[in-house]
Design an enzyme around this catalytic site. Structure first.
Site, mmCIF file in Angstrom:
data_model
loop_
_atom_site.group_PDB
_atom_site.id
_atom_site.type_symbol
_atom_site.label_atom_id
_atom_site.label_comp_id
_atom_site.label_asym_id
_atom_site.label_seq_id
_atom_site.Cartn_x
_atom_site.Cartn_y
_atom_site.Cartn_z
ATOM 1 N N THR A 1 0.859 -1.192 0.000
ATOM 2 C CA THR A 1 0.000 0.000 0.000
ATOM 3 C C THR A 1 0.892 1.238 0.000
ATOM 4 O O THR A 1 1.874 1.309 0.730
ATOM 5 C CB THR A 1 -0.915 -0.012 1.249
ATOM 6 O OG1 THR A 1 -1.681 -1.217 1.212
ATOM 7 C CG2 THR A 1 -1.853 1.183 1.258
ATOM 8 N N GLU B 1 -3.016 -14.803 -7.972
ATOM 9 C CA GLU B 1 -2.727 -15.987 -7.159
ATOM 10 C C GLU B 1 -3.706 -16.051 -5.978
ATOM 11 O O GLU B 1 -3.891 -15.084 -5.268
ATOM 12 C CB GLU B 1 -1.280 -15.899 -6.642
ATOM 13 C CG GLU B 1 -0.790 -17.155 -5.998
ATOM 14 C CD GLU B 1 -1.156 -18.382 -6.812
ATOM 15 O OE1 GLU B 1 -0.592 -18.557 -7.886
ATOM 16 O OE2 GLU B 1 -2.023 -19.171 -6.366
ATOM 17 N N LEU C 1 -9.294 -8.830 -6.167
ATOM 18 C CA LEU C 1 -9.650 -7.898 -5.094
ATOM 19 C C LEU C 1 -10.981 -8.305 -4.469
ATOM 20 O O LEU C 1 -11.132 -8.314 -3.244
ATOM 21 C CB LEU C 1 -9.761 -6.460 -5.624
ATOM 22 C CG LEU C 1 -8.519 -5.814 -6.217
ATOM 23 C CD1 LEU C 1 -8.803 -4.352 -6.560
ATOM 24 C CD2 LEU C 1 -7.349 -5.880 -5.241
ATOM 25 N N CYS D 1 -2.369 -9.542 2.188
ATOM 26 C CA CYS D 1 -3.367 -9.327 1.131
ATOM 27 C C CYS D 1 -4.647 -8.626 1.558
ATOM 28 O O CYS D 1 -5.091 -7.700 0.891
ATOM 29 C CB CYS D 1 -3.737 -10.664 0.490
ATOM 30 S SG CYS D 1 -2.504 -11.217 -0.674
ATOM 31 N N PHE E 1 0.813 -13.868 11.578
ATOM 32 C CA PHE E 1 -0.593 -13.465 11.394
ATOM 33 C C PHE E 1 -1.542 -14.656 11.373
ATOM 34 O O PHE E 1 -2.739 -14.508 11.513
ATOM 35 C CB PHE E 1 -0.750 -12.578 10.145
ATOM 36 C CG PHE E 1 -0.788 -13.319 8.832
ATOM 37 C CD1 PHE E 1 0.378 -13.680 8.184
ATOM 38 C CD2 PHE E 1 -2.008 -13.642 8.237
ATOM 39 C CE1 PHE E 1 0.330 -14.353 6.961
ATOM 40 C CE2 PHE E 1 -2.070 -14.304 7.019
ATOM 41 C CZ PHE E 1 -0.892 -14.664 6.381
#
Ligand code: UDX
Ligand code: ADP
Length: 450
Positions: free
Chosen positions: A93, A159, A219, A274, A336
């Site tokens: 980002t 992916e 997305l 992601c 995570f």
């Protein structure tokens, strides 16, 4: 003749994906190149200390490295030698200028496109692997084909692998998506990439679309998954307030075939490279096209996620007599999610920072992510990093379990209890420990959504 493949970017996506492509296409030469020499050296290391941890990855690399899979820093040579170029460079980002905090930073991508153009000595198929904003392919095609001697066709092959299960996801994908221009040269290029996957993926699972649909699908797919996690976490707060149990609610909600049981596990919120990035990307796209209500809707998914970590710390605060200063808190897990050493956007990082603001003495333990944790938290002093869980817990007032590592439930919790300050608290944010058993030992136990 089978065409040679190169992937630019030897990261979490490029490395495992190319290893599996090489394994399943023994007749093709597959090269993976990167500007980061240290990373390439790790991929080539004799003892297979690869730069990323992923179950099953070492076995695949052992099978194909040096046979038809090669890691190198020679980007020029690889571009010259191949016909199909996957691009898996990072697209974080953007943290500056227009779109800061929302849009993707495309500088690595553009630099790569310009390199490809400089080194190419024949026509190339360029395949986007990194997650990119919709219409990037068109922009890249414009850069590549402007005054170019050769023809560059840009496809999107997003992916869908998840970390921790990357090899399995690659070997048995739900679907493979290849988007490309619907004109003649685009369709031929799509077929070239279909052929790579058709070596092991059933034809009906290989879906082809136009290039923009493929970019947007990636997305959308991640936003839908992230939205499910935020939805169940929103219900979790309500469960805590009303005496409902979020795991029971999720089980029954998920039994409806239209909803399904996956991605309904309440916890500390989603992390990983992601979800946040892609949802923010979607927000940026919606805003750029004047779709402000849709932008706000998706932004809610992120807000809910941030709120989840704040809620964890405020519950801990309340439970520990409204003061955390100088108390010792051990974070069990920093990755995570389980089975990865990746700490990008990890909820544990946010929790650690919120605890540091309260002057907590923090100890962190994690079987795979300690070096990343040290790097991420290098600006906050006095954090102790411990490989051994028992030493991490020794003298602590509370344990906050952040990552659902499989061995945590099997630790000797009596031994842990005996070494802690009393009253000893466990906040199991993943609801993976046996709370009854812990209470019997004497722990105070907190869970998410209970
Ligand atoms: C995700 C997508 O699953 C994958 O298809 C895409 O290619 C990349 O992004 P990844 O980020 O590796 O993969 O992990 P994933 O298993 O999706 O988990 C993401 C986050 O959501 C983790 O922090 C996980 O702990 C959390 N999560 C997941 C929950 O909190 N509850 C759930 O029920 C599922
Ligand atoms: P992802 O999760 O998308 O795979 P990573 O950050 O793990 O992202 O990997 C991206 C890789 O791309 C890094 O190893 C980085 O060094 C590499 N990279 C970035 N820019 C270039 C470039 N211009 N040429 C070659 N490699 C690059």
């Amino acid at each position: 003749m089978n065409k040679n493949i190169v992937c630019i970017g030897a990261g979490y996506i490029g490395g495992p994906t190319m290893a599996v492509i090489a394994k399943m296409n023994p007749d093709r030469k597959v090269m993976v190149v990167d500007i980061n020499a240290e990373r390439i050296a790790a991929w080539n290391s004799e003892d297979y200390s690869l730069p990323i941890y992923e179950p099953g990855l070492v076995d695949v690399v052992k099978e194909v490295r040096g046979k038809n899979l090669f890691f190198s820093t020679d980007i020029e040579g690889a571009v010259k030698e191949c016909d199909i170029i996957f691009v898996g460079v990072n697209t974080p980002t953007k943290m500056f200028g227009k779109g800061a905090g929302r849009a993707s930073d495309l500088q690595y991508w553009e630099a790569t496109a310009r390199e490809i153009k400089r080194f190419a000595e024949n026509d190339k198929i360029i395949v986007e692997k990194s997650t990119l904003p919709v219409r990037t392919a068109a922009a890249m095609e414009a850069i590549l084909n402007d005054h170019a001697e050769y023809r560059f066709t840009v496809l999107s092959n997003p992916e869908f692998l998840a970390e921790g299960t990357a090899i399995k996801d690659l070997l048995e994908p739900d679907r493979v998506l290849i988007g490309g221009p619907q004109a003649e040269c685009g369709l031929c290029a799509i077929q070239e990439v279909v052929d790579i996957y058709a070596a092991w993926v059933a034809k009906e699972k290989i879906l082809t679309t136009n290039v923009w649909s493929a970019e947007l699908t990636k997305l959308a797919a991640n936003a839908f998954l992230a939205q499910r996690v935020s939805s169940i976490n929103a219900i979790a707060g309500l469960c805590e307030a009303t005496g409902a149990d979020v795991d029971e609610v999720a089980r029954v909600v998920g039994a409806d075939k239209r909803i399904g049981p996956k991605f309904l596990k309440a916890g500390p919120g989603f992390g990983g490279s992601c979800f946040k990035k892609d949802v923010l990307n979607l927000v940026y796209l919606c805003e750029s096209f004047g779709l402000h209500t849709a932008a706000e809707y998706w932004m809610g998914v992120i807000k809910m996620n941030d709120h989840q970590q704040e809620r964890i710390v405020s519950r801990l605060f309340k439970e520990m007599f409204n003061t955390l200063a100088n108390k010792k808190v051990a974070l069990f897990g920093f990755a995570f999610k389980a089975d990865t050493g990746d700490t990008r956007e990890t909820p544990a990082g946010t929790v650690a920072r919120l605890l540091a603001d309260e002057h907590v003495r923090i100890t962190i333990t994690d079987p795979k992510a300690l070096s990343n944790a040290k790097h991420d938290l290098s600006d906050i002093g006095d954090v102790v990093y411990e490989e051994d869980e028992y030493r991490a817990a020794n003298g602590a007032d509370a344990i906050v379990l952040m990552t659902d590592w499989r061995h945590y439930p099997t630790l000797d919790w009596q031994k842990i209890y005996d070494s802690m300050r009393k009253p000893a608290l466990v906040f199991d944010t993943r609801n993976c420990l046996d709370a009854e058993q812990l209470r019997k030992i004497g722990f105070k136990v907190l869970n998410v959504g209970k």
